[in-house]
Write an enzyme that holds these catalytic residues in place. Structure first.
Site, mmCIF file in Angstrom:
data_model
loop_
_atom_site.group_PDB
_atom_site.id
_atom_site.type_symbol
_atom_site.label_atom_id
_atom_site.label_comp_id
_atom_site.label_asym_id
_atom_site.label_seq_id
_atom_site.Cartn_x
_atom_site.Cartn_y
_atom_site.Cartn_z
ATOM 1 N N THR A 127 0.867 -1.403 0.038
ATOM 2 C CA THR A 127 0.176 0.129 0.006
ATOM 3 C C THR A 127 0.781 1.350 0.049
ATOM 4 O OG1 THR A 127 -1.764 1.143 1.426
ATOM 5 C CG2 THR A 127 -0.188 -0.332 2.524
ATOM 6 N N TYR A 170 -2.415 0.100 10.855
ATOM 7 C CA TYR A 170 -2.348 -0.496 9.453
ATOM 8 C C TYR A 170 -1.170 -0.266 8.554
ATOM 9 C CZ TYR A 170 -3.950 -0.979 4.633
ATOM 10 O OH TYR A 170 -3.898 -1.184 3.249
#
Length: 355
Positions: A127, A170
């Site tokens: 990501t 995250y």
């Protein structure tokens, strides 16, 4: 082509199901490993089975189950690791689960391949959050969008040489998994590559407020429901059609001998950079009515600007031209309206013009 299956963890999800469809259409057996915990993904699985029959082998299991995962990877000729906890908000509420899924789950899979020791490649879905909130960049306002002051970043985007700066559980868990994947290529010779993705959108995306925001905005607009923007709506993302993302994953596998041990930024690039307000204006034109927009506070780790510098990926992987964001979003609007059996009108002339 060998008859050994290709393993896709998270294979019933948005990107996973599109990737599985491409690989099965190319004649491969595809083993889908998925807990089916995300609402709507069972429809993706049913769709794949209806299109490809026995070429699709589902395994319903959790990525945290090391034994089941090793069994699924035992004879795979390639692995695409997409299974993850995907929401920043969820990671803030339950950091332990985020850690177990994103770090331990990834390590389970890497260990299974290391123990095989036969050169089975792994391509990992990372990501842009590994670069943190990019708060050190200076921005200026250009119309209804933030733009970096630095001309190199403004013209090309954020490159892979940008220092890593994990923010939120995250970001930490995906960033740690990203680094484990790269290090298993260095330390153990497992042929791996990493895709640091921007915002991917397209058909089979069951968007929510926390993840899959392009589809989420469209669903809310089609249903006549309000949309909440966190921050001022001027934040910019480069959005990439899922067909382009799938092509990048497949090419990384096909060229793994040349790209092993490398990470690539994967996104729409500067030509597909759009602010949230600009996207909403396009959606309003597509559905033919104003959208009820509300505002709330910025969320932790949110970037005011992220556009991927995709030149390294394009050169190394030989990628095709990207779908223009306006036509891609129009096609997603059409698909969502049909998939959800919504009778609300979509402006067909605009759809055709965008295409």
């Amino acid at each position: 082509m060998t008859d050994a299956p290709i393993l896709i963890t998270g294979g019933a999800g948005f990107i996973g199901s599109n990737l599985a469809d491409r690989l099965a259409a190319d004649g491969h057996r595809v083993r889908l490993y998925d807990a089916l915990s995300r609402p709507g993904v069972e429809r993706n699985l049913a769709w794949l089975r209806s299109r490809h029959g026995d070429r699709i082998e589902p395994i319903v299991a959790d990525i945290r189950d090391a034994t089941a995962l090793a069994g699924a990877a035992r004879d795979a000729k390639a692995v695409f690791h997409l299974a993850a906890q995907v929401a920043v908000t969820t990671s803030m509420a339950d950091p332990r689960a985020d850690f177990a899924i994103n770090i331990e789950g990834t390590l389970n899979l890497l260990e299974a391949l290391r123990e095989r020791n036969d050169g089975t490649p792994l391509i990992f879905a990372s990501t842009n959050k590994v670069y943190g909130d990019l708060a050190d960049l200076d921005y200026q306002l250009v119309g209804d969008a933030y733009a970096p002051v630095d001309p190199t970043v403004r013209n090309h985007g954020i490159g892979e040489d940008r220092p890593l700066d994990f923010h939120t559980p995250y970001g930490v868990s995906k960033g740690a998994a990203d680094q484990y994947v790269l290090d298993y290529a260095r330390s153990f010779g497992v042929p791996t590559a990493v895709m640091r993705m921007s915002c991917i959108y397209g058909q089979r995306q069951m968007g929510t407020e926390d993840q899959g925001w392009v589809a989420h905005f469209l669903i809310r607009a089609l249903e006549g429901k309000p949309i909440t923007l966190y921050g001022d709506g001027l934040q910019v993302r480069d959005i990439l059609d899922v067909s382009n993302a799938v092509d990048a994953y497949v090419r990384a596998w096909q060229r793994i001998d040349q790209v092993k041990g490398r990470a690539f930024n994967l996104g729409g690039g500067p030509a597909n950079a759009v602010s949230l307000r600009q996207l909403l204006a396009h959606i309003e034109a597509l559905v033919g009515r104003p959208v009820d927009v509300r505002y709330s506070d910025w969320r932790a780790g949110d970037q005011r600007y992220f556009v991927a510098d995709t030149r390294s990926a394009e050169k190394a992987l030989g990628l095709a031209p990207k779908v223009n964001w306006r036509s891609g979003v129009a096609e997603l609007a059409r698909w969502l309206a049909a998939e959800r059996r919504l009778n609300l009108p979509i402006d067909e002339p605009l759809l055709q013009a965008a295409s």
